[in-house]
Design a protein around this motif. Structure first.
Motif, PDB file in Angstrom:
ATOM      1  N   THR A 116       0.863  -1.173   0.000  1.00 48.88           N
ATOM      2  CA  THR A 116       0.000   0.000   0.000  1.00 48.88           C
ATOM      3  C   THR A 116       0.902   1.226   0.000  1.00 48.88           C
ATOM      4  O   THR A 116       1.823   1.329   0.815  1.00 48.88           O
ATOM      5  N   PHE A 117       0.644   2.111  -0.904  1.00 49.36           N
ATOM      6  CA  PHE A 117       1.394   3.366  -1.025  1.00 49.36           C
ATOM      7  C   PHE A 117       0.455   4.448  -0.519  1.00 49.36           C
ATOM      8  O   PHE A 117      -0.635   4.627  -1.062  1.00 49.36           O
ATOM      9  N   GLN A 118       0.874   5.168   0.511  1.00 50.73           N
ATOM     10  CA  GLN A 118      -0.053   6.097   1.162  1.00 50.73           C
ATOM     11  C   GLN A 118       0.668   7.355   1.636  1.00 50.73           C
ATOM     12  O   GLN A 118       1.790   7.277   2.136  1.00 50.73           O
ATOM     13  N   HIS A 119       0.003   8.493   1.483  1.00 52.32           N
ATOM     14  CA  HIS A 119       0.523   9.775   1.959  1.00 52.32           C
ATOM     15  C   HIS A 119      -0.616  10.584   2.558  1.00 52.32           C
ATOM     16  O   HIS A 119      -1.739  10.582   2.047  1.00 52.32           O
ATOM     17  N   GLU A 120      -0.301  11.275   3.642  1.00 49.02           N
ATOM     18  CA  GLU A 120      -1.310  12.140   4.277  1.00 49.02           C
ATOM     19  C   GLU A 120      -1.452  13.439   3.504  1.00 49.02           C
ATOM     20  O   GLU A 120      -0.477  13.978   2.992  1.00 49.02           O
ATOM     21  N   ILE A 121      -2.677  13.922   3.458  1.00 52.22           N
ATOM     22  CA  ILE A 121      -2.950  15.235   2.883  1.00 52.22           C
ATOM     23  C   ILE A 121      -2.884  16.217   4.041  1.00 52.22           C
ATOM     24  O   ILE A 121      -3.489  15.988   5.092  1.00 52.22           O
ATOM     25  N   ALA A 122      -2.147  17.280   3.878  1.00 48.03           N
ATOM     26  CA  ALA A 122      -1.862  18.200   4.981  1.00 48.03           C
ATOM     27  C   ALA A 122      -3.124  18.720   5.679  1.00 48.03           C
ATOM     28  O   ALA A 122      -3.202  18.723   6.897  1.00 48.03           O
ATOM     29  N   ALA A 123      -4.077  19.180   4.928  1.00 42.10           N
ATOM     30  CA  ALA A 123      -5.288  19.729   5.539  1.00 42.10           C
ATOM     31  C   ALA A 123      -6.507  19.311   4.728  1.00 42.10           C
ATOM     32  O   ALA A 123      -6.467  19.340   3.498  1.00 42.10           O
ATOM     33  N   PRO A 124      -7.556  18.902   5.388  1.00 44.76           N
ATOM     34  CA  PRO A 124      -8.760  18.511   4.651  1.00 44.76           C
ATOM     35  C   PRO A 124      -9.400  19.730   3.983  1.00 44.76           C
ATOM     36  O   PRO A 124      -9.259  20.856   4.452  1.00 44.76           O
ATOM     37  N   LEU A 125     -10.071  19.485   2.906  1.00 43.16           N
ATOM     38  CA  LEU A 125     -10.781  20.559   2.213  1.00 43.16           C
ATOM     39  C   LEU A 125     -12.160  20.714   2.845  1.00 43.16           C
ATOM     40  O   LEU A 125     -12.917  19.767   2.948  1.00 43.16           O
ATOM     41  N   ARG A 126     -12.423  21.914   3.293  1.00 41.59           N
ATOM     42  CA  ARG A 126     -13.742  22.200   3.876  1.00 41.59           C
ATOM     43  C   ARG A 126     -14.487  23.145   2.948  1.00 41.59           C
ATOM     44  O   ARG A 126     -13.905  23.845   2.134  1.00 41.59           O
ATOM     45  N   ARG A 127     -15.775  23.188   3.096  1.00 44.24           N
ATOM     46  CA  ARG A 127     -16.600  24.040   2.228  1.00 44.24           C
ATOM     47  C   ARG A 127     -16.334  25.528   2.428  1.00 44.24           C
ATOM     48  O   ARG A 127     -16.541  26.320   1.536  1.00 44.24           O
ATOM     49  N   ASP A 128     -15.886  25.894   3.616  1.00 44.17           N
ATOM     50  CA  ASP A 128     -15.693  27.326   3.895  1.00 44.17           C
ATOM     51  C   ASP A 128     -14.289  27.819   3.547  1.00 44.17           C
ATOM     52  O   ASP A 128     -13.920  28.931   3.887  1.00 44.17           O
ATOM     53  N   HIS A 129     -13.482  27.018   2.855  1.00 47.52           N
ATOM     54  CA  HIS A 129     -12.154  27.459   2.433  1.00 47.52           C
ATOM     55  C   HIS A 129     -12.271  28.526   1.356  1.00 47.52           C
ATOM     56  O   HIS A 129     -13.208  28.532   0.561  1.00 47.52           O
ATOM     57  N   SER A 130     -11.295  29.402   1.351  1.00 49.90           N
ATOM     58  CA  SER A 130     -11.240  30.413   0.288  1.00 49.90           C
ATOM     59  C   SER A 130     -10.779  29.757  -1.012  1.00 49.90           C
ATOM     60  O   SER A 130     -10.308  28.617  -1.018  1.00 49.90           O
ATOM     61  N   VAL A 131     -10.881  30.495  -2.098  1.00 53.66           N
ATOM     62  CA  VAL A 131     -10.443  29.983  -3.393  1.00 53.66           C
ATOM     63  C   VAL A 131      -8.953  29.665  -3.356  1.00 53.66           C
ATOM     64  O   VAL A 131      -8.510  28.634  -3.873  1.00 53.66           O
ATOM     65  N   ALA A 132      -8.163  30.513  -2.714  1.00 57.75           N
ATOM     66  CA  ALA A 132      -6.717  30.293  -2.624  1.00 57.75           C
ATOM     67  C   ALA A 132      -6.419  29.008  -1.849  1.00 57.75           C
ATOM     68  O   ALA A 132      -5.529  28.234  -2.235  1.00 57.75           O
ATOM     69  N   GLU A 133      -7.166  28.751  -0.770  1.00 54.57           N
ATOM     70  CA  GLU A 133      -6.964  27.524   0.011  1.00 54.57           C
ATOM     71  C   GLU A 133      -7.367  26.293  -0.800  1.00 54.57           C
ATOM     72  O   GLU A 133      -6.714  25.248  -0.737  1.00 54.57           O
ATOM     73  N   LYS A 134      -8.436  26.405  -1.582  1.00 50.38           N
ATOM     74  CA  LYS A 134      -8.863  25.295  -2.427  1.00 50.38           C
ATOM     75  C   LYS A 134      -7.811  25.000  -3.500  1.00 50.38           C
ATOM     76  O   LYS A 134      -7.509  23.847  -3.793  1.00 50.38           O
ATOM     77  N   LYS A 135      -7.234  26.068  -4.076  1.00 60.85           N
ATOM     78  CA  LYS A 135      -6.189  25.886  -5.083  1.00 60.85           C
ATOM     79  C   LYS A 135      -4.961  25.212  -4.469  1.00 60.85           C
ATOM     80  O   LYS A 135      -4.368  24.326  -5.078  1.00 60.85           O
ATOM     81  N   ALA A 136      -4.606  25.633  -3.255  1.00 62.09           N
ATOM     82  CA  ALA A 136      -3.457  25.026  -2.573  1.00 62.09           C
ATOM     83  C   ALA A 136      -3.720  23.554  -2.290  1.00 62.09           C
ATOM     84  O   ALA A 136      -2.846  22.699  -2.472  1.00 62.09           O
ATOM     85  N   TYR A 137      -4.937  23.241  -1.861  1.00 63.54           N
ATOM     86  CA  TYR A 137      -5.323  21.857  -1.579  1.00 63.54           C
ATOM     87  C   TYR A 137      -5.223  21.013  -2.844  1.00 63.54           C
ATOM     88  O   TYR A 137      -4.642  19.921  -2.849  1.00 63.54           O
ATOM     89  N   LEU A 138      -5.799  21.509  -3.931  1.00 70.28           N
ATOM     90  CA  LEU A 138      -5.775  20.761  -5.187  1.00 70.28           C
ATOM     91  C   LEU A 138      -4.350  20.608  -5.721  1.00 70.28           C
ATOM     92  O   LEU A 138      -3.998  19.567  -6.282  1.00 70.28           O
TER      93      LEU A 138
END
Length: 97
Positions: free
Chosen positions: A22-44
């Protein structure tokens, strides 16, 4: 109890249990609905990078497996060739059956 961090993963199943991975990595922060556009871009952007990383890890693992399989097949071929050379020109009862 702290919530689990989201992860991205890929699994390799094999009939031989010791080869399953199994190859697995944690995502730093979950994407929430109230994130700004910049936070969503960083997440993606992070997600895209992790997908590429997991893909590279899977490719390295599968390449190593193929090389091991080639070596094992090469040893079997060499053994078969040696046996054929030893019996060259003689009738082989095993093959006639």
């Amino acid at each position: 109890m702290a919530p689990e961090k989201p992860t991205i993963s890929a699994s390799y199943a094999s009939p031989e249990p010791s080869l399953a991975r199994t190859f697995q990595h944690e995502i730093a922060a979950p994407l929430r609905r109230d994130h700004s556009v910049a936070e969503k871009k960083a997440y993606l952007s992070e997600l895209r990078g992790l997908v590429t990383l997991v893909q590279a890890e899977v490719n390295v693992f599968l390449t190593e497996r193929m090389e091991e399989d080639k070596k094992a097949a090469g040893a079997k071929d060499a053994e078969r060739d040696a046996k054929e050379e030893q019996n060259y020109g003689e009738e082989n009862v095993e093959e006639d059956a």
